[in-house]
Every structure is written in structure tokens, then in C-alpha cells.
Design a protein around this motif. Structure first.
Motif, PDB file in Angstrom:
ATOM      1  N   TRP A 169       0.807  -1.215   0.000  1.00 40.86           N
ATOM      2  CA  TRP A 169       0.000   0.000   0.000  1.00 40.86           C
ATOM      3  C   TRP A 169       0.847   1.276   0.000  1.00 40.86           C
ATOM      4  CZ3 TRP A 169      -4.611  -1.692  -1.208  1.00 40.86           C
ATOM      5  CH2 TRP A 169      -5.027  -2.933  -0.739  1.00 40.86           C
ATOM      6  N   GLY A 170       1.966   1.216  -0.683  1.00 36.22           N
ATOM      7  CA  GLY A 170       2.802   2.406  -0.848  1.00 36.22           C
ATOM      8  C   GLY A 170       3.680   2.745   0.345  1.00 36.22           C
ATOM      9  N   LYS A 171       3.824   1.823   1.301  1.00 33.49           N
ATOM     10  CA  LYS A 171       4.606   2.105   2.500  1.00 33.49           C
ATOM     11  C   LYS A 171       6.084   2.292   2.170  1.00 33.49           C
ATOM     12  CE  LYS A 171       5.927   0.169   6.966  1.00 33.49           C
ATOM     13  NZ  LYS A 171       5.762  -0.973   7.910  1.00 33.49           N
ATOM     14  N   ARG A 172       6.658   1.392   1.383  1.00 29.69           N
ATOM     15  CA  ARG A 172       8.080   1.499   1.049  1.00 29.69           C
ATOM     16  C   ARG A 172       8.356   2.743   0.210  1.00 29.69           C
ATOM     17  NH1 ARG A 172       7.148  -4.065   1.140  1.00 29.69           N
ATOM     18  NH2 ARG A 172       8.698  -5.287   2.308  1.00 29.69           N
ATOM     19  N   LYS A 173       7.464   3.032  -0.713  1.00 28.50           N
ATOM     20  CA  LYS A 173       7.635   4.232  -1.529  1.00 28.50           C
ATOM     21  C   LYS A 173       7.548   5.479  -0.666  1.00 28.50           C
ATOM     22  CE  LYS A 173       5.770   6.695  -5.528  1.00 28.50           C
ATOM     23  NZ  LYS A 173       4.739   6.702  -6.602  1.00 28.50           N
ATOM     24  N   GLY A 174       6.604   5.485   0.285  1.00 25.77           N
ATOM     25  CA  GLY A 174       6.471   6.638   1.187  1.00 25.77           C
ATOM     26  C   GLY A 174       7.713   6.833   2.042  1.00 25.77           C
ATOM     27  N   ASN A 175       8.291   5.733   2.546  1.00 17.49           N
ATOM     28  CA  ASN A 175       9.518   5.829   3.345  1.00 17.49           C
ATOM     29  C   ASN A 175      10.661   6.402   2.524  1.00 17.49           C
ATOM     30  OD1 ASN A 175       8.237   4.755   5.578  1.00 17.49           O
ATOM     31  ND2 ASN A 175       8.899   2.657   5.151  1.00 17.49           N
ATOM     32  N   TYR A 176      10.713   5.998   1.249  1.00 16.04           N
ATOM     33  CA  TYR A 176      11.771   6.494   0.362  1.00 16.04           C
ATOM     34  C   TYR A 176      11.614   7.987   0.097  1.00 16.04           C
ATOM     35  CZ  TYR A 176      14.519   7.069  -3.917  1.00 16.04           C
ATOM     36  OH  TYR A 176      15.410   7.513  -4.859  1.00 16.04           O
ATOM     37  N   LYS A 177      10.401   8.429  -0.196  1.00 13.73           N
ATOM     38  CA  LYS A 177      10.155   9.843  -0.453  1.00 13.73           C
ATOM     39  C   LYS A 177      10.405  10.686   0.805  1.00 13.73           C
ATOM     40  CE  LYS A 177       8.897   9.571  -4.763  1.00 13.73           C
ATOM     41  NZ  LYS A 177       9.712  10.198  -5.846  1.00 13.73           N
ATOM     42  N   MET A 178      10.020  10.153   1.953  1.00 22.60           N
ATOM     43  CA  MET A 178      10.245  10.860   3.202  1.00 22.60           C
ATOM     44  C   MET A 178      11.734  11.007   3.485  1.00 22.60           C
ATOM     45  SD  MET A 178       8.600  10.084   6.955  1.00 22.60           S
ATOM     46  CE  MET A 178       9.271   8.418   6.995  1.00 22.60           C
ATOM     47  N   ALA A 179      12.511   9.958   3.202  1.00 28.55           N
ATOM     48  CA  ALA A 179      13.964  10.027   3.399  1.00 28.55           C
ATOM     49  C   ALA A 179      14.588  11.055   2.472  1.00 28.55           C
ATOM     50  CB  ALA A 179      14.585   8.648   3.172  1.00 28.55           C
ATOM     51  N   GLN A 180      14.085  11.141   1.233  1.00 28.93           N
ATOM     52  CA  GLN A 180      14.588  12.153   0.300  1.00 28.93           C
ATOM     53  C   GLN A 180      14.286  13.567   0.794  1.00 28.93           C
ATOM     54  OE1 GLN A 180      12.707  10.737  -3.417  1.00 28.93           O
ATOM     55  NE2 GLN A 180      14.768  10.453  -4.249  1.00 28.93           N
ATOM     56  N   SER A 181      13.069  13.772   1.293  1.00 27.92           N
ATOM     57  CA  SER A 181      12.694  15.101   1.803  1.00 27.92           C
ATOM     58  C   SER A 181      13.530  15.475   3.018  1.00 27.92           C
ATOM     59  CB  SER A 181      11.203  15.110   2.161  1.00 27.92           C
ATOM     60  OG  SER A 181      10.404  14.867   1.023  1.00 27.92           O
ATOM     61  N   ASP A 182      13.739  14.514   3.911  1.00 29.98           N
ATOM     62  CA  ASP A 182      14.568  14.782   5.099  1.00 29.98           C
ATOM     63  C   ASP A 182      15.984  15.167   4.697  1.00 29.98           C
ATOM     64  OD1 ASP A 182      12.423  14.230   6.711  1.00 29.98           O
ATOM     65  OD2 ASP A 182      13.039  12.170   7.159  1.00 29.98           O
ATOM     66  N   ARG A 183      16.495  14.515   3.659  1.00 37.32           N
ATOM     67  CA  ARG A 183      17.850  14.826   3.196  1.00 37.32           C
ATOM     68  C   ARG A 183      17.942  16.259   2.672  1.00 37.32           C
ATOM     69  NH1 ARG A 183      20.318  11.262  -1.590  1.00 37.32           N
ATOM     70  NH2 ARG A 183      18.529  12.202  -2.643  1.00 37.32           N
ATOM     71  N   GLU A 184      16.942  16.700   1.935  1.00 36.65           N
ATOM     72  CA  GLU A 184      16.956  18.064   1.413  1.00 36.65           C
ATOM     73  C   GLU A 184      16.866  19.088   2.537  1.00 36.65           C
ATOM     74  OE1 GLU A 184      17.639  18.972  -1.711  1.00 36.65           O
ATOM     75  OE2 GLU A 184      18.014  16.816  -1.923  1.00 36.65           O
ATOM     76  N   VAL A 185      16.043  18.797   3.539  1.00 36.79           N
ATOM     77  CA  VAL A 185      15.929  19.701   4.692  1.00 36.79           C
ATOM     78  C   VAL A 185      17.274  19.819   5.413  1.00 36.79           C
ATOM     79  CG1 VAL A 185      14.868  20.007   6.960  1.00 36.79           C
ATOM     80  CG2 VAL A 185      13.461  19.331   5.009  1.00 36.79           C
ATOM     81  N   ILE A 186      17.933  18.689   5.603  1.00 38.60           N
ATOM     82  CA  ILE A 186      19.227  18.693   6.298  1.00 38.60           C
ATOM     83  C   ILE A 186      20.264  19.468   5.497  1.00 38.60           C
ATOM     84  CG2 ILE A 186      21.154  17.197   6.958  1.00 38.60           C
ATOM     85  CD1 ILE A 186      19.083  15.143   7.870  1.00 38.60           C
ATOM     86  N   ARG A 187      20.270  19.320   4.194  1.00 34.23           N
ATOM     87  CA  ARG A 187      21.250  20.032   3.367  1.00 34.23           C
ATOM     88  C   ARG A 187      21.018  21.544   3.420  1.00 34.23           C
ATOM     89  NH1 ARG A 187      21.757  16.169  -2.076  1.00 34.23           N
ATOM     90  NH2 ARG A 187      23.054  14.563  -1.076  1.00 34.23           N
ATOM     91  N   LEU A 188      19.757  21.964   3.333  1.00 35.71           N
ATOM     92  CA  LEU A 188      19.460  23.399   3.409  1.00 35.71           C
ATOM     93  C   LEU A 188      19.798  23.951   4.793  1.00 35.71           C
ATOM     94  CD1 LEU A 188      16.057  23.509   1.474  1.00 35.71           C
ATOM     95  CD2 LEU A 188      18.284  24.313   0.672  1.00 35.71           C
ATOM     96  N   SER A 189      19.461  23.180   5.826  1.00 39.07           N
ATOM     97  CA  SER A 189      19.782  23.601   7.189  1.00 39.07           C
ATOM     98  C   SER A 189      21.287  23.709   7.388  1.00 39.07           C
ATOM     99  CB  SER A 189      19.180  22.608   8.193  1.00 39.07           C
ATOM    100  OG  SER A 189      19.553  22.924   9.515  1.00 39.07           O
ATOM    101  N   SER A 190      22.041  22.784   6.776  1.00 42.34           N
ATOM    102  CA  SER A 190      23.494  22.803   6.889  1.00 42.34           C
ATOM    103  C   SER A 190      24.077  24.063   6.258  1.00 42.34           C
ATOM    104  CB  SER A 190      24.087  21.558   6.220  1.00 42.34           C
ATOM    105  OG  SER A 190      25.492  21.598   6.229  1.00 42.34           O
ATOM    106  N   LYS A 191      23.556  24.447   5.101  1.00 42.12           N
ATOM    107  CA  LYS A 191      24.036  25.669   4.453  1.00 42.12           C
ATOM    108  C   LYS A 191      23.768  26.897   5.312  1.00 42.12           C
ATOM    109  CE  LYS A 191      23.602  24.023  -0.326  1.00 42.12           C
ATOM    110  NZ  LYS A 191      22.912  24.220  -1.632  1.00 42.12           N
ATOM    111  N   GLN A 192      22.572  26.953   5.918  1.00 41.45           N
ATOM    112  CA  GLN A 192      22.239  28.098   6.766  1.00 41.45           C
ATOM    113  C   GLN A 192      23.126  28.154   7.996  1.00 41.45           C
ATOM    114  OE1 GLN A 192      19.954  30.591   6.032  1.00 41.45           O
ATOM    115  NE2 GLN A 192      21.030  31.530   7.777  1.00 41.45           N
ATOM    116  N   LYS A 193      23.410  26.988   8.587  1.00 38.39           N
ATOM    117  CA  LYS A 193      24.271  26.949   9.771  1.00 38.39           C
ATOM    118  C   LYS A 193      25.688  27.409   9.424  1.00 38.39           C
ATOM    119  CE  LYS A 193      21.839  23.357  12.365  1.00 38.39           C
ATOM    120  NZ  LYS A 193      21.902  21.971  12.914  1.00 38.39           N
TER     121      LYS A 193
END
Length: 490
Positions: free
Chosen positions: A365-389
Motif C-alpha cells: 500500500w505504498g509504504k516502502r515508496k512513502g519511506n523512500y520519499k520521506m527520506a529524500q525530503s529529510d535529506r533536502e531539509v538537512i542540506r538546506l539547514s546545513s548551508k544556513q548553519k
């Protein structure tokens, strides 16, 4: 009676000050910093935190080395009734069974970081003995067996650990040095808090003696109508104010001394007289150089790199979890069994084992795909946060360096203002004694003297706090021109 009490109190304070001074140990700022590094509880905590990280890294290194283990079952005795088939009566029946089983296995294994698998070589020996009716004894041996357990197309944790663990250990080294420098900043603050309290006690003691002497002089002048009654009342009020200020400053000195003694692990009742560091070095720190050193040495950037790699690891893990999982297990060895120990090792037979296991996701029911997309979004947030820091960190370093470079001039100005205010008070005091200055003028000169002294101490405190903060951010001692190092071994 009132005058006698004041005089007695002044004498007692003077005598106690002289006596205490004879019991004091003089300490400079550098001595306080050395003591903070060697004896403070904060430094002890930071050292043990680093040692914990060091042992964690050693455990990671050990996982990459061959692992030799021995498993032994000295005896496994079993006595029970078991179901057996009797061919004569053509019935199942329960019979008593007694057995003793012993087993030993020695194994040498090695993790394969490149593929995420494990290869091993082992040897084992088993002995089984049955008692009662139909007793028997037999041995089973595997002189040597070579095996491999290898995940196929799956997540390789070993590969990510080989990137992350060395980085985490280097970051732990930097954090240890950083935290020790933070101990210096704390020690500087406590040092100058006590210095200011010492100064206030000295000034308030002197002010009380002067206030009493001026009050006695004022009473004589009032009798000959040289001053007005309100001026005499102000002089008397100054005596009471001086007593109150001295009591407050003594209490503050006691508290600041207690705070510093606890921080440096001195006896709480020891009297340490701190020496004011008047020799401020004429030092200008280059902003560009400081930024380069900070970006090179500060653990913040390592932490951001670690966060980004960990985010990449989670994306890789989630991506590979979307597809089928396969695992290959294979082994080849020699095996034999016999009723005697010697024959169990004679003419061993080949032993082979190959196993392939698959796990295929069909409907989730899309659980693995959702986990993958969530991991991608978390990675982008961390990269942007890293640049700001990183941007914020650069601004902080630049601001601290600029503040420090300006503070040297502020210290000089505050020192000069303190000298002028002190001379101004002495001149005004002499004029008052000659009847050429009013009480209000004298009070104003006294307040300016006290205020300028406090501002000078505060400017010195700010100077050294700025300096050790820059040293903490850049990992560089600009006075000696050397990079900061610390004893990191266990």
C-alpha cells in the motif's frame, strides 16, 4: 556613641582585611586557566566524554578485523520418555531415553566492508552418548569448513560505517578541544567576577573610612557655619551608605570566591586573591585568516557533513528496501562421523551447502515508496539547514573577531578614564577639605571614580572573553601563533 561604633567597625574591618591578606594565595589569570584545564569538573566530564567516543571508535575498528571465537557445550544431559514405534506390535509406545551430548566449535570470521557480507572458517566436534537399552556412543566432526553469507542488492551498512565512523571520531577529537576551550571562557568569567568583587570591597572600605573622616570634618564646619545643615546630613548619609555598600560587596566577594573555588576544585574556604591582568597584548586578528581557521578546524562543519551522510544513508536504505531482498549462503567443508574419536577424523567426506533466499514485496500500500520519499525530503531539509548553519557560523566568527579588535581600544580608553576619574576625585577631595568644593561635587566625583573602575574591569573581562571565544572558534592561539592541541590518548 554612634561615632565610636563606626570607628570600631572600621578598625575591625581593617584588621580582618590585613589578617586575611596574609593568608591569601595570589593567582593570575593564566594560573586560573591552567587549574581549570587540569582540575575543574567540567574538564573531567569532557575528557570522559571523549574517552567514551574513543572506545566506540575502537569497537568499530575491531569489527573490521578477523574475529576468533570458541563456542563450547560441555554437556547437555537429557532423560525423558519419548515416543517410539514398535514394529513387532505395530504400535507407538513410550520408552525412557537417556543421552549426553557435548559440542565445541571454533570459528574465524571476517566482515567484508565492500560487499556487506561475512566470510568464515570454522571447525567443530560433537559427541553423543545414549544410555540404557541399546546404549551407544558416536562422534561427529567437521575438521574444516569455509562459508560465505552475502546479501545481494541490499543495503550495505558496512560501507556507510566506513565513511561515518572515522568522521565521527575526528569530530569527537575536535569537540574535546572545543569543550576544553569553553572551560577557559567560563573560567575567565568567574575570574573577573571575583576581581570586580575584590575591587568593590577595597573601594567600599576606603569610601567608608573617607566618609567617616569627612563627616567628622563636616560637623566641625557646621559648628562654625561653614556648611549648611543639609550638607551635613548628606555627609552622615554617605557614612550609612558606605557601610551598606561594604556589607553588600563583602557578601558578593564571598559568593564569587565560592563559585570560583568550586569550579577550580579548591577548598571552599580557601582565600585566593586574584591579580588583575593589566598587560593587554596589542593584538589584531585578521578576519579572513580567522574564518579560514574556523572553517578548517571547527567540529560544526564535521557535524553537518555527518548529518548529510546519515541522510544519504537513510535514502539508500529506503531505496533498496523498495525492491526484492536476496541472500546467498554457501559453504564447503569436510565432515565425518564414527563411534570412536580417532575414526571421526579419518577419511572425511565432502560437505557442501548453497542456499538462496528471496523476499519480494508484492503489496504494501505504498509504504516502502512513502519511506523512500520521506527520506529524500529529510535529506533536502538537512542540506538546506546545513548551508544556513554555515552562513550563521561565518557571521558569528566575523562578528567576534571585529568585536575583539575594537575591544583593545575600549580597554585603553576605560583604563585612561579610570586614571582621570581617580585623580579627579583626589583633587575634589582636597578642594572639599579646603572648603572650595561642595558635598554634591564630592559625591559626583566619588561616583564617577567607582563607575570608571567598574567599567575598566568589565572592559578587561570582555577583552579576554572575546579572545578565548575566538581561540575556541578557530582552534588557534593567536598570541603564540600555534594551533591548539590536546592530549587525546587514553
Amino acid at each position: 556613641m554612634f561615632q565610636k561604633r563606626i570607628l570600631v567597625s572600621i578598625i575591625l574591618i581593617f584588621l580582618s582585611t590585613v589578617f586575611a591578606h596574609g593568608q591569601k594565595q595570589n593567582l593570575t589569570l593564566s594560573q586560573v586557566l591552567d587549574r581549570a584545564q587540569s582540575n575543574s569538573l567540567d574538564a573531567f566530564i569532557q575528557k570522559n566524554m571523549y574517552l567514551s567516543q574513543q572506545w566506540e571508535y575502537k569497537a568499530y575498528v575491531a569489527d573490521r578485523l578477523p574475529n576468533l571465537s570458541l563456542a563450547v557445550t560441555p554437556f547437555n544431559y537429557n532423560r525423558s520418555f519419548t515416543q517410539r514405534y514398535n514394529s513387532i506390535t505395530d504400535k507407538d509406545e513410550y520408552r525412557e531415553q537417556q543421552s549426553m551430548y557435548s559440542y565445541t566449535r571454533m570459528s574465524l570470521s571476517q566482515n567484508i566492508g565492500l560487499t556487506g557480507g561475512t566470510i568464515y572458517v570454522d571447525s567443530d566436534l560433537g559427541r553423543l552418548e545414549s544410555y540404557g537399552e541399546g546404549s551407544s556412543k558416536s562422534y561427529s566432526s567437521t575438521p574444516v569448513r569455509v562459508g560465505l553469507s552475502q546479501p545481494l542488492f541490499g543495503f550495505n551498512e558496512f560501507k556507510w560505517q566506513s565513511k561515518l565512523e572515522p568522521l565521527k571520531f575526528e569530530k569527537a577529537k575536535k569537540e574535546y578541544i572545543l569543550n576544553l576551550q569553553n572551560v577557559n571562557v567560563t573560567a575567565v568569567g568567574l575570574f573577573f567576577d571575583q576581581v570586580l568583587a575584590q575591587l568593590n570591597v577595597e573601594m567600599d572600605s576606603s569610601n567608608q573610612i573617607n566618609a567617616f573622616a569627612l563627616y567628622e570634618m563636616g560637623k566641625k564646619r557646621f559648628k562654625i557655619a561653614a556648611i549648611k545643615q543639609n550638607e551635613l546630613l548628606n555627609l552622615e548619609l554617605n557614612v550609612l551608605k558606605a557601610k551598606t555598600n561594604l556589607a553588600k560587596s563583602l557578601k558578593e566577594l564571598q559568593q564569587t570566591r565560592f563559585n570560583l573555588n568550586v569550579f577550580l576544585d579548591f577548598n571552599e574556604n580557601e582565600l585566593k586573591h586574584l591579580i588583575l591582568p593589566d598587560d593587554v597584548p596589542k593584538l589584531i586578528v585578521d578576519v579572513t585568516n580567522a574564518l579560514e581557521l574556523a572553517l578548517k578546524n571547527h567540529p560544526l562543519l564535521m557535524e553537518e557533513q555527518q548529518n548529510e551522510w546519515e541522510a544519504d544513508m537513510q535514502v539508500d536504505k529506503a531505496r533498496k528496501a523498495r525492491h526484492f531482498q536476496a541472500n546467498l549462503v554457501a559453504s564447503y567443508g569436510l565432515n565425518q562421523q564414527s563411534e570412536t574419536f580417532y575414526n571421526a577424523y579419518q577419511n572425511p567426506l565432502n560437505q557442501q551447502k548453497v542456499q538462496m533466499s528471496l523476499e519480494i514485496p508484492i503489496l504494501d500500500w505504498g509504504k516502502r515508496k512513502g519511506n523512500y520519499k520521506m527520506a529524500q525530503s529529510d535529506r533536502e531539509v538537512i542540506r538546506l539547514s546545513s548551508k544556513q548553519k554555515q552562513i550563521d557560523f561565518k557571521q558569528e566568527v566575523s562578528r567576534k573577531v571585529i568585536d575583539f579588535n575594537l575591544q583593545g581600544e575600549l580597554v585603553y580608553n576605560a583604563q585612561r578614564a579610570d586614571e582621570i576619574a581617580r585623580k579627579s576625585y583626589q583633587v575634589t577631595l582636597e578642594l572639599f577639605k579646603e572648603g572650595k568644593a561642595s558635598v554634591l561635587q564630592l559625591d559626583d566625583a566619588l561616583n564617577k571614580q567607582d563607575q570608571s573602575k567598574e567599567e575598566y574591569i568589565t572592559s578587561l573581562k570582555n577583552y579576554w572573553e572575546y579572545y578565548y571565544t575566538i581561540q575556541m572558534l578557530t582552534f588557534y592561539d593567536f598570541r603564540s601563533g600555534k594551533a591548539l592541541k590536546a592530549e587525546l590518548g587514553i
